[in-house]
Each structure stands twice: as structure tokens, then as C-alpha cells.
Design a protein around this motif. Structure first.
Motif, short mmCIF file in Angstrom:
data_model
loop_
_atom_site.label_atom_id
_atom_site.label_comp_id
_atom_site.label_asym_id
_atom_site.label_seq_id
_atom_site.Cartn_x
_atom_site.Cartn_y
_atom_site.Cartn_z
N GLN A 178 0.83 -1.20 0.00
CA GLN A 178 0.00 0.00 0.00
C GLN A 178 0.87 1.26 0.00
N TRP A 179 0.39 2.29 -0.71
CA TRP A 179 1.03 3.60 -0.68
C TRP A 179 0.41 4.46 0.42
N GLN A 180 1.25 5.26 1.07
CA GLN A 180 0.80 6.15 2.15
C GLN A 180 1.24 7.57 1.83
N ASN A 181 0.37 8.53 2.10
CA ASN A 181 0.70 9.94 1.92
C ASN A 181 1.39 10.44 3.19
N LEU A 182 2.72 10.57 3.12
CA LEU A 182 3.49 10.99 4.31
C LEU A 182 3.33 12.47 4.61
N SER A 183 3.03 13.28 3.63
CA SER A 183 2.80 14.71 3.90
C SER A 183 1.61 14.88 4.83
N GLN A 184 0.56 14.09 4.59
CA GLN A 184 -0.59 14.12 5.49
C GLN A 184 -0.24 13.49 6.83
N TRP A 185 0.52 12.42 6.81
CA TRP A 185 0.90 11.71 8.04
C TRP A 185 1.69 12.61 8.98
N PHE A 186 2.55 13.47 8.41
CA PHE A 186 3.33 14.41 9.21
C PHE A 186 2.57 15.70 9.51
N GLY A 187 1.37 15.85 8.98
CA GLY A 187 0.59 17.06 9.21
C GLY A 187 1.09 18.27 8.45
N GLU A 188 1.77 18.03 7.29
CA GLU A 188 2.31 19.11 6.47
C GLU A 188 1.88 18.92 5.02
N ASP A 189 0.59 18.75 4.83
CA ASP A 189 0.05 18.42 3.51
C ASP A 189 0.36 19.49 2.47
N GLU A 190 0.39 20.77 2.87
CA GLU A 190 0.63 21.84 1.92
C GLU A 190 2.12 22.14 1.73
N GLN B 270 11.19 22.78 -3.66
CA GLN B 270 11.19 23.93 -4.56
C GLN B 270 10.12 24.91 -4.07
N ASP B 271 10.56 26.08 -3.65
CA ASP B 271 9.65 27.14 -3.17
C ASP B 271 8.93 26.78 -1.87
N GLN B 272 9.41 25.76 -1.18
CA GLN B 272 8.83 25.37 0.10
C GLN B 272 9.98 25.22 1.11
N PRO B 273 9.68 25.01 2.39
CA PRO B 273 10.76 24.95 3.39
C PRO B 273 11.66 23.72 3.23
#
Length: 333
Positions: A139-151, A172-175
Motif C-alpha cells: 500500500q502507498w501512504q501519503n506521508l505529507s498528510q501523516w506528518f501534518g504538512e500536507d501543503e 522547490q519554493d517550500q521549506p
């Protein structure tokens, strides 16, 4: 006369596009070249091309951003529309099976970075976030959501694990992120002056320099040496130092070879080398009058194969094959 010889690969040698995005060598020894129009496989004699033509087993998109060879020996291609695994038995590609929301998002995303964790799970960095393939479940997991940093954990350009539980992610253009997988924490790293400007948020590449430091290649402001413990950046000396007079001083590739020499691919200065002890970058001198010299211009990727050959992928002029530790002799009449 003993000289360096660069062998040029262009359309005449079978490349489908001269804009090279990435280069890898797979477990059997084939060289793979990702271009903006097709994926090329080179067996030492001829090229075979792969495209997205809509047929079963073709690539999801012909613009290939990134290539990766896994610990299992798989070849993975990241494209502008998802990723695909090369099937050595069928000579075709297996795209992501859409078995959940994360997999559906990934199948539409532009994939730009890969890494593996200590368990062999595959991480894919995309413009739409960071994803992880759990090998046990498939299964694939969305780690951006898992870490609470979706944007903010998006537009990813590089992933680097420094231990089993910790990874740096450049965007790119993000932290600039430090991810703690054990405690499920994502830390946004702020740089010291003068590296605190927004322009330094656009990081194109990241490489481990030593146990305590990283090398960062910026999109517009050259290259920096990052101290992990102190959280500070030291500018490098030479043409890739921060310089307001050099606009768009991009560094696209930083590669350490098997002899511990660090090669740098840049926009304006082409092929360069980084010298750790004196923290300085020197540019490789090209000779425009010599057809065997490097005259490829801007470099997007550098890869060393198992025979210590350097494959230099350029932004507009194809590939140059360079043997840095095998000088050749040219006899002039």
C-alpha cells in the motif's frame, strides 16, 4: 599528449531527446537515460527507447524526471504523471496500482525524487507531496498528510536519510524539512543570514558531505555547506558562492564518486569539482576548439557507473561520457 576525452551522445547515438533529466545504471549493467521525451536504455552498443503511447505496459508519461534502482534491483521511473517499475521479464512497465487515495494521487503526480528507508520501503517525492510504499502490505501512504504538512511538504526535489529514523527533504519554493519518522515530527529548518532569504528555499539537490555536514545546491544562489548540528550554512568559495552579480547561479547536481571526488553540475559553469578541505569549487576547463573536450554547457545530472565512468547529462546537449581516472594519449602528426 595525455588528455581527458569526452564522448558525446546525441541523436546520432540514438538519444530521443537532448534534454537529460537523470541517469542510472541498473543491476544487469544497462545504462538508463531519462529525457524530456522518452526513456532510453543503452547496452553499450545501441539504444532502446520507451515512451508513453497509451498501450498496456508503456510509461505513464514520456517526460521522465527521475530514475532509481532499489535495494531489490528494481528500476523505477518517475514521470510527470506517476511512476512505473520496469518489468525485466516482459520489457514493459508496471504503473502504480490504484488501491487507495494515496495511490490515486501519486498516479497523477509529477515524481521528482526517490529514496528507501532502512526497511526497504520506497519513498517518492512529488509536486503533490511525499509518499511511501509499504513493502509488507503493498500500500502507498501519503506521508505529507501523516506528518501534518500536507501543503508545505510538497514540490520535493530531494530526500536524504542520515539514519534509520531521520531524513532531510529539500523542496522547490517550500521549506527545508527534517523528518523524524520515529516520533512523527516534521521540523522546518530556517537558515542563518544571508541564507534566510526566500530564494534559498528553492533547493535543487542535497548530498552527504561527511558525518556532520551536507552540501546543498540552490536553484539561483550557488552552493552551500550545511552543518547538521549547528543548523547553519557556510558559503563555498569560487564561482558557486552566493553572488548577486550572477543571476540564476543554479546547481543541479552534486555527486561523490568512488574515489571520493565530488563533482558538481551547474547552469553557468558546467562541470566543476568541490574540494572539501579548502571549501572551494573549481571549474573544469573546456576547450571549444577541441571536439573531444567538454562543451556541453549546463549540466543537470552526473552519474558514476561501476567502471568509474562519469555520465554527464546536460540540459540541452545530450550526454557526455568521461573517464576521469583513465587518461588517454593523443598523437599529433
Amino acid at each position: 599528449q595525455s588528455v581527458d576525452i569526452f564522448t558525446h551522445f546525441s541523436y546520432k547515438r540514438g538519444l530521443t531527446d537532448l534534454r537529460i533529466e537523470d541517469i542510472v545504471q541498473d543491476k544487469p549493467g544497462y545504462m538508463w537515460f531519462a529525457t524530456q521525451n522518452g526513456l532510453n536504455r543503452y547496452d553499450g552498443y545501441k539504444m532502446q527507447a520507451y515512451f508513453a503511447d497509451g498501450s498496456p505496459g508503456s510509461l505513464p508519461h514520456s517526460f521522465v524526471n527521475k530514475l532509481y534502482t532499489t535495494q531489490r534491483g528494481e528500476l523505477v521511473a518517475g514521470t510527470r504523471k506517476g511512476l512505473a517499475f520496469y518489468n525485466y521479464q516482459t520489457n514493459l512497465f508496471d504503473s502504480v496500482q490504484i488501491n487507495g487515495t494515496a495511490a490515486a494521487t501519486l498516479s497523477r503526480a509529477s515524481v521528482t525524487a526517490f529514496a528507501e528507508d532502512s526497511s526497504g520501503n520506497l519513498l517518492a517525492g512529488t509536486y503533490n507531496g511525499l509518499f511511501r510504499l509499504d513493502r509488507a502490505s503493498g500500500q502507498w501512504q501519503n506521508l505529507s498528510q501523516w506528518f501534518g504538512e500536507d501543503e508545505k511538504l510538497s514540490n520535493i526535489r530531494g530526500i536524504l536519510f542520515i539514519n534509520a529514523d531521520t531524513a532531510f527533504v529539500v523542496t522547490q519554493d517550500q521549506p527545508f524539512f527534517l523528518l523524524d519518522f520515529k516520533n512523527r515530527k516534521a521540523k522546518i529548518i530556517t537558515f542563518n543570514k544571508p541564507f534566510d532569504k526566500p530564494a534559498y528555499h528553492y533547493i535543487r539537490c542535497i548530498t552527504r558531505l561527511n558525518r556532520h555536514e551536507l552540501l546543498l545546491g540552490f536553484f539561483a544562489l550557488g552552493m552551500g555547506r550545511y552543518d547538521i548540528a549547528k543548523g547553519t550554512i557556510m558559503p563555498v568559495k569560487g564561482p558557486l558562492k552566493p553572488d548577486k552579480s550572477t543571476f540564476y547561479n543554479a546547481v543541479y547536481a552534486i555527486t561523490r564518486d568512488s574515489e571520493n571526488k565530488i563533482w558538481v553540475g551547474s547552469h553557468y559553469f558546467g562541470l566543476a569539482a568541490y574540494h572539501e578541505t579548502r571549501n572551494e569549487v573549481t571549474v573544469y576547463d573546456s576547450d571549444p576548439t577541441n571536439p573531444l573536450s567538454y562543451n556541453g554547457g549546463s549540466i543537470g545530472t552526473i552519474f558514476e557507473d561501476r567502471q568509474q565512468n562519469l555520465w554527464i547529462g546536460t540540459l540541452t546537449n545530450g550526454i557526455y561520457l568521461f573517464k576521469p581516472y583513465k587518461k588517454q594519449v593523443i598523437f599529433h602528426p
